[in-house]
Design a protein around this motif. Structure first.
Motif, PDB file in Angstrom:
ATOM      1  N   ASN A 133       0.791  -1.365   0.098  1.00 29.17           N
ATOM      2  CA  ASN A 133       0.059  -0.079   0.049  1.00 29.17           C
ATOM      3  C   ASN A 133       0.792   1.250  -0.027  1.00 29.17           C
ATOM      4  N   THR A 134       2.249   1.208   0.100  1.00 28.04           N
ATOM      5  CA  THR A 134       3.202   2.325  -0.115  1.00 28.04           C
ATOM      6  C   THR A 134       3.099   2.785  -1.592  1.00 28.04           C
ATOM      7  N   SER A 135       2.664   1.824  -2.382  1.00 31.20           N
ATOM      8  CA  SER A 135       2.607   2.265  -3.877  1.00 31.20           C
ATOM      9  C   SER A 135       1.283   2.701  -4.358  1.00 31.20           C
ATOM     10  N   THR A 136       1.365   3.643  -5.301  1.00 34.25           N
ATOM     11  CA  THR A 136       0.283   4.207  -5.956  1.00 34.25           C
ATOM     12  C   THR A 136      -0.229   3.415  -7.509  1.00 34.25           C
ATOM     13  N   VAL A 137      -1.385   3.162  -7.546  1.00 35.40           N
ATOM     14  CA  VAL A 137      -1.725   2.321  -8.799  1.00 35.40           C
ATOM     15  C   VAL A 137      -2.698   3.291  -9.418  1.00 35.40           C
ATOM     16  N   THR A 138      -2.041   3.266 -10.830  1.00 37.00           N
ATOM     17  CA  THR A 138      -2.869   4.141 -11.684  1.00 37.00           C
ATOM     18  C   THR A 138      -3.097   2.997 -12.851  1.00 37.00           C
ATOM     19  N   PRO A 139      -4.461   2.691 -13.178  1.00 32.74           N
ATOM     20  CA  PRO A 139      -5.191   1.968 -14.194  1.00 32.74           C
ATOM     21  C   PRO A 139      -4.623   2.518 -15.582  1.00 32.74           C
ATOM     22  N   VAL A 140      -4.475   1.793 -16.582  1.00 31.58           N
ATOM     23  CA  VAL A 140      -4.366   2.320 -17.953  1.00 31.58           C
ATOM     24  C   VAL A 140      -5.654   2.027 -18.613  1.00 31.58           C
ATOM     25  N   ASN A 141      -6.272   3.104 -19.163  1.00 32.29           N
ATOM     26  CA  ASN A 141      -7.641   2.990 -19.737  1.00 32.29           C
ATOM     27  C   ASN A 141      -7.331   2.729 -21.245  1.00 32.29           C
ATOM     28  N   THR A 142      -7.620   1.460 -21.802  1.00 32.01           N
ATOM     29  CA  THR A 142      -7.608   0.730 -23.058  1.00 32.01           C
ATOM     30  C   THR A 142      -8.791   0.656 -23.605  1.00 32.01           C
ATOM     31  N   SER A 143     -10.013   1.554 -23.346  1.00 30.04           N
ATOM     32  CA  SER A 143     -11.385   1.282 -23.821  1.00 30.04           C
ATOM     33  C   SER A 143     -11.274   1.842 -25.253  1.00 30.04           C
ATOM     34  N   VAL A 144     -12.460   1.638 -26.141  1.00 28.96           N
ATOM     35  CA  VAL A 144     -12.465   1.963 -27.317  1.00 28.96           C
ATOM     36  C   VAL A 144     -13.793   2.297 -27.492  1.00 28.96           C
ATOM     37  N   VAL A 145     -14.102   3.829 -27.679  1.00 24.43           N
ATOM     38  CA  VAL A 145     -15.328   4.672 -27.493  1.00 24.43           C
ATOM     39  C   VAL A 145     -15.660   5.350 -28.977  1.00 24.43           C
ATOM     40  N   ASP A 146     -16.763   5.602 -29.262  1.00 22.71           N
ATOM     41  CA  ASP A 146     -17.258   6.513 -30.473  1.00 22.71           C
ATOM     42  C   ASP A 146     -17.148   7.873 -29.989  1.00 22.71           C
ATOM     43  N   PRO A 173     -15.352  -6.281 -16.580  1.00 20.44           N
ATOM     44  CA  PRO A 173     -15.339  -7.456 -15.371  1.00 20.44           C
ATOM     45  C   PRO A 173     -14.569  -7.082 -14.449  1.00 20.44           C
ATOM     46  N   GLU A 174     -14.902  -7.090 -13.218  1.00 20.42           N
ATOM     47  CA  GLU A 174     -13.963  -6.384 -12.040  1.00 20.42           C
ATOM     48  C   GLU A 174     -12.688  -7.307 -12.254  1.00 20.42           C
ATOM     49  N   GLN A 175     -11.689  -6.464 -11.843  1.00 20.12           N
ATOM     50  CA  GLN A 175     -10.449  -6.742 -11.835  1.00 20.12           C
ATOM     51  C   GLN A 175     -10.033  -6.681 -10.268  1.00 20.12           C
ATOM     52  N   THR A 176      -9.170  -7.540  -9.863  1.00 20.73           N
ATOM     53  CA  THR A 176      -8.733  -7.732  -8.490  1.00 20.73           C
ATOM     54  C   THR A 176      -7.273  -7.101  -8.118  1.00 20.73           C
ATOM     55  N   VAL A 177      -7.030  -6.570  -7.009  1.00 21.00           N
ATOM     56  CA  VAL A 177      -6.014  -6.003  -6.545  1.00 21.00           C
ATOM     57  C   VAL A 177      -5.943  -6.259  -5.308  1.00 21.00           C
ATOM     58  N   PHE A 178      -4.632  -7.262  -4.915  1.00 16.87           N
ATOM     59  CA  PHE A 178      -4.507  -7.525  -3.698  1.00 16.87           C
ATOM     60  C   PHE A 178      -3.305  -6.653  -3.065  1.00 16.87           C
ATOM     61  N   VAL A 179      -3.665  -5.967  -1.743  1.00 14.62           N
ATOM     62  CA  VAL A 179      -3.226  -5.133  -1.184  1.00 14.62           C
ATOM     63  C   VAL A 179      -2.428  -5.445   0.217  1.00 14.62           C
ATOM     64  N   THR A 180      -1.179  -5.403   0.231  1.00 14.11           N
ATOM     65  CA  THR A 180      -0.585  -5.663   1.631  1.00 14.11           C
ATOM     66  C   THR A 180      -0.156  -4.340   2.123  1.00 14.11           C
ATOM     67  N   THR A 181       0.107  -4.448   3.590  1.00 19.59           N
ATOM     68  CA  THR A 181       0.526  -3.444   4.543  1.00 19.59           C
ATOM     69  C   THR A 181       1.740  -3.747   5.163  1.00 19.59           C
ATOM     70  N   THR A 182       2.463  -2.868   5.894  1.00 20.59           N
ATOM     71  CA  THR A 182       3.516  -3.181   6.559  1.00 20.59           C
ATOM     72  C   THR A 182       3.132  -4.348   7.490  1.00 20.59           C
TER      73      THR A 182
END
Length: 579
Positions: A169-182, A242-251
């Motif tokens: 959890n000391t890291s920051t997560v930024t998803p990459v948007n790969t969507s295709v839209v009109d 679909p939901e994507q899963t992120v497992f987060v650990t702490t110290t």
């Protein structure tokens, strides 16, 4: 002359001479002089006024390339007044549909109930509806312009993957948007909604959850997080990934209980329950625990892991088998770091205390205690609100429980010594566990009325199943057939009241017993009523046919008893009657 009509003539009628004209407005024209009044003969005629038909249709809310769009014909047919009947007729019409100026082959000359279903390519299109009608005033075609969207195809990645990412959890997560839209803004605006559960996170960098720009996520707690992106295309509706899963650990943390001295070795559970081996860990979700997430080390003496646990279990059960000083150490590690904590458990020998073993006692009995004296110590009995005779220091004292203890059915007494060992071994004891049988009470009725010469037939019942019963009997003096004593579950004495006119009583004192315990004596009182002596005397014992006789009935009972008699008569031959 010119006149503007505000409604159609349907339902109106006029009379012209001997004729009636339906669905028309009357017109009368005449000349009027300011000096001479009406001049000449008026001219009469009529006008048929109808409602003009219109072409129109509704545009659906969804205009998407992946599904046909439905256009509902909402045209009005108008009315035809050229009928000589009280009401107008509706015009007859058929409709033809065009897309981008080209006629739709399957939509030519269709009734008004027909709705156009058409699957479009993305972009701007025109829809035209025209009609062929019997109306005197035909409608003009109508055209509307629409914009058709491609459905959104939402997708994103996290750290190059589609699911199952593990981070600290000391890291920051930024998803990459790969969507295709009109992106055709003429068709409408695409809206975005990022979902992150549970909501224990912080968004950084001014990012939010309602933008095509992915959020920068700082998770605040360890756990299993679910991330989802939903895109709502204005013409095509919402589509979600679909939901994507992120497992987060702490110290990682590991906290064992304080060091402790114990008087007996044994088996202990190291877990979150309150107690001398309470163990707390945090920082690693159970879903991503690996073989070396938790490592237990035990030194100082012999031991075993029990119940399928081992040195890498999160919460093991450990059996200690020697009087020694053990050190128990736990190491907890994950991708955020590693931590270790330990606990010392000192198992010391202490004098052996034996309080004795005891059979169940009866409700009214006292306990003959039989503890073993301890050389070099002055043991005493601890607990119990009753009386110890001669005192609490006697190993073989007699204990008299209180009524409350008897009613509770159990009492624990401790045979205890005080040693010079450190706590908690400074007090050593053994428990004398004593069960007290419940009080046995007769529950069947305490009185019964029996007619002289009949059996008592009294079934005995008590509060404890399986009880046996004994009894003694006494009476007031005028009774025969009574047994002075008996046993069993039923009293069946056949009692005879020798007094012909007065009641008498018999008292049975019944005592229940079970498992060697005698219950509370109980008195059953039998009221024995006398059996009356009846005599019948006829005035004549021999009479002629048709002659009557009187029969006098009497008994030995006093008049105050208000005796009533019931009799039957039997003829010696079938030809006798009249009785």
């Amino acid at each position: 002359m010119k006149h503007t009509y505000m409604r159609d003539a349907c339902g109106s009628k006029i009379s012209l001479g001997n004729s009636t004209v339906y669905n028309a407005f009357g017109i009368s024209i005449y000349a009027e002089s300011p000096y001479c009044g009406v001049v000449g003969t008026p001219i009469s005629t009529y006008a048929r006024v109808s409602k003009r038909p219109t072409n129109r249709f509704d545009i659906p809310n969804t205009l998407c390339t992946n599904t046909p769009s439905i256009f509902v014909n909402t045209s009005t047919l108008g009315t035809n007044p050229d009928t000589n009947s009280p009401e107008c007729e509706t015009n007859k019409a058929t409709f033809t549909w065009y897309v981008d100026g080209e006629v739709v082959p399957d939509a030519i000359d269709k009734p008004i109930s027909y709705s156009l279903s058409y699957k479009f390519s993305p972009g701007t299109h025109t829809i035209t509806l025209e009609s062929t009608t019997s109306a005197a005033c035909p409608p003009t075609p109508t055209t509307q312009t629409i914009c058709v969207q491609e459905p959104a195809k939402p997708s994103f990645t996290i750290m190059g993957g589609s699911t199952g990412v593990t981070i600290c959890n000391t890291s920051t997560v930024t998803p990459v948007n790969t969507s295709v839209v009109d992106e055709n803004v003429g068709c409408g605006i695409n809206t975005y909604a990022w979902s992150i559960l549970p909501a224990t996170y912080t968004l950084l960098g001014g990012t939010g959850l309602n933008s095509a720009t992915p959020p920068q996520i700082k998770f605040n707690a360890a756990g299993v997080y679910k991330i989802k992106l939903t895109i709502n295309a204005q013409k095509c509706g919402a589509v979600a990934t679909p939901e994507q899963t992120v497992f987060v650990t702490t110290t990682p943390t590991a906290v064992l209980s304080n060091d402790i001295v114990l008087c007996a070795y044994g088996t202990y559970d190291f877990n979150t329950n309150n107690g001398i081996t309470k163990t707390s860990v945090s920082g690693t979700p159970d879903a991503i625990t690996v073989a070396d997430t938790y490592t237990w080390e035990v030194t100082g003496g012999a031991y075993n892991f029990l119940n399928g646990t081992n040195s890498h279990s999160k919460f093991p059960r450990i059996q200690f088998t020697e009087f020694k000083v053990y050190t128990i150490k736990l190491t907890h590690q994950n991708n955020c770091g590693s931590v270790t904590d330990s606990q010392v458990m000192d198992f010391r020998t202490a004098p052996v205390i034996e309080a004795g073993t005891y059979a169940d006692i009866c409700y009214d009995a006292n306990v003959q205690l039989a503890a073993t004296p301890v050389n070099g110590y002055t043991p005493r009995w601890v607990g119990g609100a009753g009386v110890f005779t001669p005192d609490r220091f006697a190993a073989n004292a007699v204990y008299e429980p209180t009524t409350a203890e008897r009613n509770s059915g159990h009492i624990d007494l401790r045979w205890q010594i005080t040693t010079n060992l450190a706590p908690p071994c400074n007090e050593v004891f053994d428990v004398a566990s004593i069960n007290i049988r419940p009080r046995n009470l007769i529950t069947s009725p305490a009185t019964r009325v029996v007619c002289s010469g009949n059996a008592v037939s009294y079934a005995i019942q008590s509060t404890i199943a399986g009880s046996t019963f004994s009894w003694t009997a006494t009476n007031t003096g005028s009774v025969t057939g009574m047994n002075a004593a008996g046993t069993g579950n039923t009293i069946n004495d056949v009692l005879v009241n020798t007094n012909p006119i007065a009641n008498t009583t018999v008292t049975y004192r019944i005592t229940p017993s079970v498992a060697g315990c005698t219950g509370v004596p109980f008195d059953l009182v039998i009221t024995l009523t006398p059996k009356p002596v009846i005599s019948a005397n006829a005035d004549k014992l021999s009479i002629c046919s048709g002659e009557s006789t009187a029969i006098t009935i009497s008994s030995n009972l006093p008049a105050s008893y208000n005796v009533k008699y019931i009799y039957t008569a039997i003829a010696s031959a079938d030809y006798i009657s009249g009785f």
